[in-house]
Motif scaffolding. Sequence first.
Motif, mmCIF file in Angstrom:
data_model
loop_
_atom_site.group_PDB
_atom_site.id
_atom_site.type_symbol
_atom_site.label_atom_id
_atom_site.label_comp_id
_atom_site.label_asym_id
_atom_site.label_seq_id
_atom_site.Cartn_x
_atom_site.Cartn_y
_atom_site.Cartn_z
ATOM 1 N N GLU A 1 1.551 -4.758 -11.475
ATOM 2 C CA GLU A 1 0.946 -5.785 -10.346
ATOM 3 C C GLU A 1 0.714 -4.692 -9.272
ATOM 4 O O GLU A 1 -0.528 -4.713 -8.663
ATOM 5 C CB GLU A 1 1.806 -6.874 -10.099
ATOM 6 C CG GLU A 1 1.018 -7.749 -8.894
ATOM 7 C CD GLU A 1 1.852 -8.907 -8.594
ATOM 8 O OE1 GLU A 1 1.226 -9.679 -7.611
ATOM 9 O OE2 GLU A 1 2.826 -9.205 -9.050
ATOM 10 N N ASP A 2 1.692 -3.773 -8.861
ATOM 11 C CA ASP A 2 1.512 -2.913 -7.669
ATOM 12 C C ASP A 2 0.811 -1.689 -8.359
ATOM 13 O O ASP A 2 1.167 -1.286 -9.386
ATOM 14 C CB ASP A 2 2.593 -2.931 -6.834
ATOM 15 C CG ASP A 2 3.124 -4.101 -6.423
ATOM 16 O OD1 ASP A 2 2.232 -5.008 -5.942
ATOM 17 O OD2 ASP A 2 4.088 -4.384 -6.022
ATOM 18 N N TYR A 3 0.059 -0.874 -7.310
ATOM 19 C CA TYR A 3 -0.151 0.523 -7.959
ATOM 20 C C TYR A 3 1.223 1.295 -8.352
ATOM 21 O O TYR A 3 1.939 1.375 -7.318
ATOM 22 C CB TYR A 3 -0.884 1.337 -6.588
ATOM 23 C CG TYR A 3 -1.085 2.462 -6.812
ATOM 24 C CD1 TYR A 3 -1.844 3.128 -8.016
ATOM 25 C CD2 TYR A 3 -0.624 3.370 -5.988
ATOM 26 C CE1 TYR A 3 -2.216 4.428 -8.308
ATOM 27 C CE2 TYR A 3 -0.867 4.896 -6.381
ATOM 28 C CZ TYR A 3 -1.702 5.472 -7.463
ATOM 29 O OH TYR A 3 -1.782 6.728 -7.619
ATOM 30 N N GLY B 1 -10.802 -2.931 -5.442
ATOM 31 C CA GLY B 1 -10.527 -4.284 -6.349
ATOM 32 C C GLY B 1 -9.464 -4.302 -7.396
ATOM 33 O O GLY B 1 -8.825 -5.429 -7.753
ATOM 34 N N LEU B 2 -8.960 -3.378 -7.719
ATOM 35 C CA LEU B 2 -8.120 -3.118 -8.986
ATOM 36 C C LEU B 2 -6.665 -3.108 -8.186
ATOM 37 O O LEU B 2 -5.648 -3.791 -8.748
ATOM 38 C CB LEU B 2 -8.357 -1.995 -9.685
ATOM 39 C CG LEU B 2 -7.328 -1.455 -10.810
ATOM 40 C CD1 LEU B 2 -7.169 -2.663 -11.770
ATOM 41 C CD2 LEU B 2 -7.625 -0.199 -11.429
ATOM 42 N N PHE B 3 -6.433 -2.558 -7.445
ATOM 43 C CA PHE B 3 -5.164 -2.546 -6.726
ATOM 44 C C PHE B 3 -5.082 -2.698 -5.133
ATOM 45 O O PHE B 3 -4.941 -2.155 -4.232
ATOM 46 C CB PHE B 3 -4.532 -1.195 -6.733
ATOM 47 C CG PHE B 3 -4.254 -0.809 -8.368
ATOM 48 C CD1 PHE B 3 -3.094 -1.210 -8.948
ATOM 49 C CD2 PHE B 3 -4.756 0.238 -8.758
ATOM 50 C CE1 PHE B 3 -2.761 -0.980 -10.192
ATOM 51 C CE2 PHE B 3 -4.609 0.656 -10.161
ATOM 52 C CZ PHE B 3 -3.706 -0.151 -10.927
ATOM 53 N N PRO B 4 -5.259 -4.161 -4.887
ATOM 54 C CA PRO B 4 -5.157 -4.594 -3.404
ATOM 55 C C PRO B 4 -3.644 -4.521 -2.817
ATOM 56 O O PRO B 4 -2.950 -4.721 -3.760
ATOM 57 C CB PRO B 4 -5.549 -6.099 -3.498
ATOM 58 C CG PRO B 4 -5.437 -6.607 -4.948
ATOM 59 C CD PRO B 4 -5.615 -5.507 -5.568
ATOM 60 N N VAL C 1 1.365 -2.379 2.088
ATOM 61 C CA VAL C 1 0.450 -2.894 3.311
ATOM 62 C C VAL C 1 0.703 -1.808 4.419
ATOM 63 O O VAL C 1 1.888 -2.132 4.919
ATOM 64 C CB VAL C 1 0.567 -4.369 3.592
ATOM 65 C CG1 VAL C 1 -0.310 -4.602 4.732
ATOM 66 C CG2 VAL C 1 0.098 -5.182 2.449
ATOM 67 N N PHE C 2 0.029 -1.115 4.901
ATOM 68 C CA PHE C 2 0.278 -0.172 6.083
ATOM 69 C C PHE C 2 -0.369 -0.723 7.349
ATOM 70 O O PHE C 2 -0.297 -0.268 8.431
ATOM 71 C CB PHE C 2 0.158 1.336 5.683
ATOM 72 C CG PHE C 2 -1.435 1.353 5.490
ATOM 73 C CD1 PHE C 2 -2.284 2.008 6.486
ATOM 74 C CD2 PHE C 2 -1.880 1.496 4.144
ATOM 75 C CE1 PHE C 2 -3.597 2.343 6.392
ATOM 76 C CE2 PHE C 2 -3.114 1.868 3.946
ATOM 77 C CZ PHE C 2 -3.935 2.218 5.113
ATOM 78 N N ARG C 3 -1.229 -1.465 7.244
ATOM 79 C CA ARG C 3 -2.167 -2.525 8.162
ATOM 80 C C ARG C 3 -2.245 -3.631 7.827
ATOM 81 O O ARG C 3 -2.832 -3.932 6.847
ATOM 82 C CB ARG C 3 -3.280 -1.675 8.713
ATOM 83 C CG ARG C 3 -3.314 -0.497 9.596
ATOM 84 C CD ARG C 3 -4.470 -0.165 10.159
ATOM 85 N NE ARG C 3 -5.034 -1.276 10.985
ATOM 86 C CZ ARG C 3 -5.508 -0.853 11.984
ATOM 87 N NH1 ARG C 3 -5.008 0.191 12.916
ATOM 88 N NH2 ARG C 3 -5.824 -1.831 13.078
ATOM 89 N N LYS C 4 -1.796 -4.817 8.617
ATOM 90 C CA LYS C 4 -1.831 -5.972 8.122
ATOM 91 C C LYS C 4 -3.371 -6.583 8.316
ATOM 92 O O LYS C 4 -3.665 -7.525 7.283
ATOM 93 C CB LYS C 4 -1.125 -7.064 9.133
ATOM 94 C CG LYS C 4 0.383 -6.864 9.077
ATOM 95 C CD LYS C 4 1.179 -7.666 10.076
ATOM 96 C CE LYS C 4 2.646 -7.663 10.157
ATOM 97 N NZ LYS C 4 3.558 -8.565 10.887
ATOM 98 N N ASP C 5 -4.222 -5.956 8.799
ATOM 99 C CA ASP C 5 -5.684 -6.605 8.876
ATOM 100 C C ASP C 5 -6.593 -5.643 7.837
ATOM 101 O O ASP C 5 -7.958 -5.603 7.822
ATOM 102 C CB ASP C 5 -6.089 -6.244 10.293
ATOM 103 C CG ASP C 5 -6.200 -4.908 10.794
ATOM 104 O OD1 ASP C 5 -5.238 -3.964 10.050
ATOM 105 O OD2 ASP C 5 -6.934 -4.345 11.686
ATOM 106 N N GLN D 1 -5.535 0.355 0.059
ATOM 107 C CA GLN D 1 -4.563 1.385 0.167
ATOM 108 C C GLN D 1 -5.281 2.712 -0.472
ATOM 109 O O GLN D 1 -6.196 2.422 -1.422
ATOM 110 C CB GLN D 1 -3.250 0.988 -0.614
ATOM 111 C CG GLN D 1 -3.618 0.716 -1.827
ATOM 112 C CD GLN D 1 -2.070 0.525 -2.845
ATOM 113 O OE1 GLN D 1 -1.150 1.130 -2.321
ATOM 114 N NE2 GLN D 1 -2.209 -0.605 -3.655
ATOM 115 N N PRO D 2 -4.926 3.697 0.146
ATOM 116 C CA PRO D 2 -5.467 5.044 -0.354
ATOM 117 C C PRO D 2 -4.806 5.446 -1.872
ATOM 118 O O PRO D 2 -3.691 5.230 -1.977
ATOM 119 C CB PRO D 2 -5.042 6.143 0.567
ATOM 120 C CG PRO D 2 -3.630 5.628 1.272
ATOM 121 C CD PRO D 2 -3.954 3.788 1.206
ATOM 122 N N ILE D 3 -5.623 5.701 -2.597
ATOM 123 C CA ILE D 3 -5.299 5.964 -4.208
ATOM 124 C C ILE D 3 -6.023 7.389 -4.417
ATOM 125 O O ILE D 3 -7.322 7.161 -4.257
ATOM 126 C CB ILE D 3 -5.396 4.726 -5.141
ATOM 127 C CG1 ILE D 3 -4.876 3.641 -4.885
ATOM 128 C CG2 ILE D 3 -5.226 5.148 -6.622
ATOM 129 C CD1 ILE D 3 -4.735 2.503 -5.640
#
Length: 415
Positions: A83-85, A110-113, A119-123, A127-129
Amino acid sequence: MESCFLIFPLLFAFSLASGERTLKFVTVLYRHGDRSPVKAYPTDPYQESDWPQGFGQLSQEGMRQHFELGNFLRKRYTGFLSEDYERHEIFIRSTDVDRTLMSAEANLAGLFPPNGSEVFRKDLKWQPIPVHTVPEDKEKLLLFPLEDCPRYKQLMNETEKSDIFLNMTDTYKDFIEMVRNKTGLIKASIETIWSVHDTLFCEAKHGMQPPPWVTPNVMEKLGVLKNFGFQIMFGVYKRKEKCRLQGGLLLEQIIKNISAAAAPDSKQEVKMIVYSAHDTTILALQEAMNVFNGLQPPYASCHLIELYQEENGSFSVEMFYRNDSSVPEPYAVSLPGCSQRCPLEDFLNLTHEVIPQDWKRECQISKEATDTEVIIGLAVCGCLLFLLILLLFVVLCHQKEQMAGYSNVINESDS
């Protein structure tokens, strides 16, 4: 045309294991999303300055298309991918082109929200992949057609002399001449006219008014010529040999990846390899497998190759093609000579004839061309060696002259 597209709509419900089989590995190949035209024709009222980021750049619509495709892949492979990257599970490679790199990034959004600690910013729901690439001049896997292949150029010259090509040229001779006059192109032909259709198509998609001569009938004929131009790249004439020199390289790599995943006691952690590329990349691969439908792959179209392990331990391959996001499920693709659920051994046997054994030799790349760097290196070394010998000779001569004029002077204080 030799190739045919044996696809049919399939209601496909994915699960990790149905009690009989388990998904083991997935290859994803997709085209970039909507973009600006790659160039304008001479009389085009819209030039590069009319596009926000210039020619050949991904539009916001293209970003949305790939975000949606990423969501689709996430849902389809729920339970297969974490579920997570997880960096060990997926590898993404793109051509070194802005629009494909950006498409890959939008797709991954879209694949890995991000969830939880990701989460490094709540807004920010992103995430960088990493997306991997190689310079364009080094790209041998995803950017087709490969131009540095003399035999392929020879095959294309032969294609232009084939009956089907000559008949097509004769049929549309007057139309091509009209397009040449209207666009101001110095040279218009079946091979180059696709760019006129591409430019007009992009402009229409972005609400730009076409010139008066561009009627629906003109666009229809341009579309026919464009699709024929795509077909002759890797098919129509000597398809198998063209494919060995082009798309067979990508198919070979995909087969290596699949075989590694199917190897006994495989420790391979990667579950999915994603290729972000172009319409010609999908076309080259589909022609190599003889499943091309004759139509240009649309924006964000996606070809999936899935490896399953059956309950008895054997492996099978299934393929799907998503070329219409309005259809809930992708179309199933059948390799000619095999069922849609194709045993891996049959899949390998049926594709063997389009896998190059020695690409450089089959391309008829001359020894002189392949050894250019070696020759240059030897020439440089030869020059350096010559200079070194010359320097040594000068030093020796100088020392000899000193010895000839030498005399011992006794220090007077010592006497």
